[in-house]
Design an enzyme around this catalytic site. Structure first.
Site, mmCIF file in Angstrom:
data_model
loop_
_atom_site.group_PDB
_atom_site.id
_atom_site.type_symbol
_atom_site.label_atom_id
_atom_site.label_comp_id
_atom_site.label_asym_id
_atom_site.label_seq_id
_atom_site.Cartn_x
_atom_site.Cartn_y
_atom_site.Cartn_z
ATOM 1 N N GLU A 144 0.831 -1.208 0.000
ATOM 2 C CA GLU A 144 0.000 0.000 0.000
ATOM 3 C C GLU A 144 0.870 1.264 0.000
ATOM 4 O O GLU A 144 1.556 1.540 0.995
ATOM 5 C CB GLU A 144 -0.884 -0.004 1.260
ATOM 6 C CG GLU A 144 -1.805 1.198 1.355
ATOM 7 C CD GLU A 144 -2.713 1.144 2.591
ATOM 8 O OE1 GLU A 144 -2.277 0.581 3.617
ATOM 9 O OE2 GLU A 144 -3.836 1.679 2.518
ATOM 10 N N GLU A 184 -12.213 1.809 4.946
ATOM 11 C CA GLU A 184 -11.262 1.890 6.055
ATOM 12 C C GLU A 184 -11.446 3.252 6.721
ATOM 13 O O GLU A 184 -11.302 4.296 6.072
ATOM 14 C CB GLU A 184 -9.825 1.744 5.566
ATOM 15 C CG GLU A 184 -8.830 1.736 6.731
ATOM 16 C CD GLU A 184 -7.387 1.644 6.272
ATOM 17 O OE1 GLU A 184 -6.712 0.691 6.666
ATOM 18 O OE2 GLU A 184 -6.940 2.541 5.521
HETATM 19 C C1 LER Z 1 -3.625 1.310 6.356
HETATM 20 O O1 LER Z 1 -4.384 0.641 5.388
HETATM 21 C C2 LER Z 1 -3.531 2.753 6.051
HETATM 22 O O2 LER Z 1 -4.123 3.225 5.124
HETATM 23 C C3 LER Z 1 -2.643 3.569 6.897
HETATM 24 O O3 LER Z 1 -2.857 4.924 6.671
HETATM 25 C C4 LER Z 1 -2.789 3.261 8.364
HETATM 26 O O4 LER Z 1 -1.579 2.843 8.839
HETATM 27 MN MN MN Z 2 -5.466 1.962 3.807
#
Ligand code: LER
Ligand code: MN
Length: 281
Positions: free
Chosen positions: A148, A242
């Site tokens: 990510e 999220e």
């Molecule tokens: C986790 O998926 C995320 O987006 C981060 O900003 C948090 O650690």
């Molecule tokens: Mn995230």
């Protein structure tokens, strides 16, 4: 399209004694519950899987990467710890039937500094070498790794899809791809749809967050364009809400969340889900 919810919306850390969460998320209407695994020792995957099957919801795995889990660190213990954590999550994903382990697994969240060229290249070498080992371990278990990109305030290492593609090329494993998150892309990418398109075929997970990290749809994003770009890439994974609650102090600090973004976690989940269904079907 499958719509998911991150455990962060309601709890931190997730643990086996919070499995009533699974039925709750299913009752709201989610297809997937994405566990943010902060403390793996609190999770018994057999019990979680039993509860997930009872509730009729899929359980997918996302990691949480603090300083001592940094596979790119100069500190050997941190790298070793990060590798042990990474393998534990891959085993957990295999046991739960999660297609991936997702998250910013290449470095510690919050590691931000203006590193010189040598330091950067050393960090890149550690990260690539260790990601290869994790990719190899994961491929033996049929699990993918979804890295990510994070915004500049959370990492200085991979902020954009372009940087991520360079990193993926250096790793050279097909089972390593992206988790893309609208919150981070909104800060770092010149165009969110173009960034999504440039990751074609390599997106394994997708986080849907409003630009303020609150309810998807209550934001300034063009979700029709985001949906169109994702569709063009042939994306078949979940779209996972999220968000975080300032009620949970540890995570509030880690993601700089200082105020309430919705009336309650359930309001955020229900309204976000209703909106995402209207866009993604
Ligand atoms: C986790 O998926 C995320 O987006 C981060 O900003 C948090 O650690
Ligand atoms: Mn995230």
């Amino acid at each position: 399209m499958m719509i998911g919810a991150s455990s962060y919306i309601w709890v931190s850390p997730f643990s086996t004694d919070k499995t009533e969460q699974l039925a709750h998320a299913k009752e709201i209407g989610f297809d997937v519950y994405e566990i943010a695994v902060e403390r793996p020792e609190l999770i018994d995957e057999e019990k979680v899987l039993t509860e997930a099957q009872k509730a009729g919801i899929k359980v997918y795995v996302c990691g949480a990467y603090g300083e001592t889990r940094d596979i790119s660190s100069d500190v050997p213990e941190y790298r070793d710890n990060g590798m042990a954590y990474g393998k534990r999550l891959i085993d957990m994903a295999a046991a739960l039937g999660s297609p991936y382990v997702a998250g910013p697994m290449y470095a510690a969240v919050g590691r931000t500094r203006l590193a010189d060229r040598d330091e950067k290249e050393r960090q890149m070498r550690f990260a690539v070498e260790n990601m290869k080992r994790l990719a190899d371990y994961a491929s033996g278990r049929g699990v993918k790794l979804a890295i990510e990109p994070l915004n500049r305030f959370e990492t200085d290492f991979i902020n954009t899809v372009e940087q991520g593609l360079y990193f993926l090329d250096r790793i050279g494993y097909d089972n390593v791809g992206f988790l893309l998150d609208t919150f981070h892309m909104n800060i770092e990418e010149k165009s969110i749809p173009d960034a999504i398109r440039s990751a074609r075929g390599r997106i394994f997970d997708f986080h849907a967050c409003a630009n303020d990290r609150g309810t998807p749809g209550e934001d300034h994003f063009n979700w029709e364009e985001i949906r169109g770009a994702l569709k063009e890439t042939g994306y078949e994974g979940p779209v996972v809400i999220e968000s975080f609650t300032p009620g949970i102090r540890e995570i509030a600090k880690a993601v700089s969340l200082w105020r309430q973004l919705a009336e309650s976690p359930d309001c955020l989940a229900r309204n976000g889900l209703r909106f995402l269904r209207s866009v993604f079907g």
